[in-house]
Design a protein around this motif. Structure first.
Motif, PDB file in Angstrom:
ATOM      1  N   GLU A  42      39.363  36.716  51.974  1.00 11.68           N
ATOM      2  CA  GLU A  42      39.647  37.359  50.798  1.00 11.68           C
ATOM      3  C   GLU A  42      38.869  38.862  50.967  1.00 11.68           C
ATOM      4  N   THR A  44      39.679  40.799  53.550  1.00 13.28           N
ATOM      5  CA  THR A  44      40.484  41.848  54.220  1.00 13.28           C
ATOM      6  C   THR A  44      41.024  42.950  53.335  1.00 13.28           C
ATOM      7  N   GLU A  45      41.163  44.184  54.045  1.00 17.82           N
ATOM      8  CA  GLU A  45      41.606  45.463  53.232  1.00 17.82           C
ATOM      9  C   GLU A  45      43.063  45.584  53.614  1.00 17.82           C
ATOM     10  N   PHE A  47      45.889  44.588  52.191  1.00 19.03           N
ATOM     11  CA  PHE A  47      46.638  44.599  50.988  1.00 19.03           C
ATOM     12  C   PHE A  47      46.373  45.650  50.073  1.00 19.03           C
ATOM     13  N   GLN A  52      39.911  40.647  44.852  1.00 21.86           N
ATOM     14  CA  GLN A  52      39.917  39.331  45.784  1.00 21.86           C
ATOM     15  C   GLN A  52      40.548  38.350  45.293  1.00 21.86           C
ATOM     16  N   GLU A  54      43.436  38.189  43.933  1.00 16.67           N
ATOM     17  CA  GLU A  54      44.924  38.255  44.356  1.00 16.67           C
ATOM     18  C   GLU A  54      45.004  38.069  45.827  1.00 16.67           C
ATOM     19  N   VAL A  55      44.082  38.674  46.524  1.00 19.23           N
ATOM     20  CA  VAL A  55      44.065  38.548  48.065  1.00 19.23           C
ATOM     21  C   VAL A  55      43.965  36.975  48.372  1.00 19.23           C
ATOM     22  N   SER A  56      43.150  36.221  47.830  1.00 22.02           N
ATOM     23  CA  SER A  56      43.102  34.757  47.864  1.00 22.02           C
ATOM     24  C   SER A  56      44.338  34.136  47.562  1.00 22.02           C
ATOM     25  N   ARG A  59      46.556  35.041  50.587  1.00 24.78           N
ATOM     26  CA  ARG A  59      46.320  34.451  51.773  1.00 24.78           C
ATOM     27  C   ARG A  59      46.539  32.811  51.493  1.00 24.78           C
ATOM     28  N   ILE A 189      49.496  41.534  57.920  1.00 24.84           N
ATOM     29  CA  ILE A 189      48.243  41.660  57.942  1.00 24.84           C
ATOM     30  C   ILE A 189      47.931  42.831  59.191  1.00 24.84           C
TER      31      ILE A 189
END
Length: 248
Positions: A42, A44-45, A47, A52, A54-56, A59, A189
């Motif tokens: 989570e 990562t940049e 996106f 975090q 939403e990233v989770s 992913r 990504i």
């Protein structure tokens, strides 16, 4: 042919790119492969400025699709990205998963010196999974799961300067799936450039007389060229004493 189970224990979704061909080879043999990521990657940049959470979510979806591409089971644990620590508590948590899955071998991160492979999450997750194999043998540590006391030899992603025996998996029959997974992550990504993947596989294969290969450290089994990690033979190597089924 007895069906085997390979547990692949990693830190982040996309770590499996380095073992994609090996996973496909084991699945093609008719075996069960379970890929477990300790985090959702989570941090990562890739996106942009999104939360975090939403990233989770994104992913997790990546992990699901990666599993479909490779034909394996996938699971996430809830460790925090960039905060994984190799502690007794972490090993006990993962040991309960090992006791549930009951693998015939574990593929995870090993010791490494090169940038990327030496990511602290990679190093910590490898130690956690390796420790968990032993903890999973202890009934009181994994109850209510039954302990897993069958042999589960360790294989790790091979870094530069490794002194351990190299086990070399011929992955040429699985190139299409490897490239499909690489393209999937590269488009989303920016990791897994298919040309870089191809170069990497060729370089790993050349010393062993193959065209495309993935190479791992064999911690408890013999090295050499194989089609799959399992079944793995430790014939002629020193083993561990038998674990009693009850107090003696």
């Amino acid at each position: 042919m007895a069906r085997k189970t390979l547990l692949v224990g990693l830190a982040h979704p996309d770590d499996e790119v380095g073992a994609a061909g090996t996973i496909c080879a084991q699945v093609a043999r008719g075996d069960r492969v379970v890929v477990v990521w300790l985090t959702r990657g989570e941090m990562t940049e890739a996106f942009g400025p999104v939360s975090q959470a939403e990233v989770s979510r994104i992913r997790e979806e990546h992990g699901r699709i990666a599993g479909e591409i490779l034909g394996c089971e996938t699971r996430f644990m809830d460790f925090a990205d960039t905060f994984i620590e190799s502690t007794a508590e972490a090993a006990h948590r993962v040991a309960r998963l090992v006791a549930e899955v009951k693998p015939d071998a574990v593929l995870t991160w090993g010791d490494a010196w090169a940038r990327g492979m030496r990511h602290p999450d990679h190093q910590a997750s490898g130690r956690i999974f390796r420790d968990a194999i032993t903890i999973a043998r202890i009934a009181k540590a994994v109850q209510p799961q039954a302990p897993h006391r069958e042999p589960a030899p360790v294989f790790t992603l091979r870094g530069s300067y490794s002194p351990l025996p190299a086990v070399v998996v011929d992955v040429e029959p699985h190139l299409d799936r490897i490239h499909e997974l690489a393209r999937f992550y590269f488009e989303r990504i920016g990791f897994g450039n298919p040309e870089w993947i191809d170069t990497r596989l060729r370089a790993a294969a050349e010393p062993h007389g193959l065209r495309y290969a993935e190479v791992f450290d064999a911690w408890e089994t013999r090295g050499g060229v194989v089609k799959t990690l399992l079944p793995a033979s430790a014939e002629g190597l020193p083993g561990e004493p038998p674990h009693p089924s009850r107090p003696v």
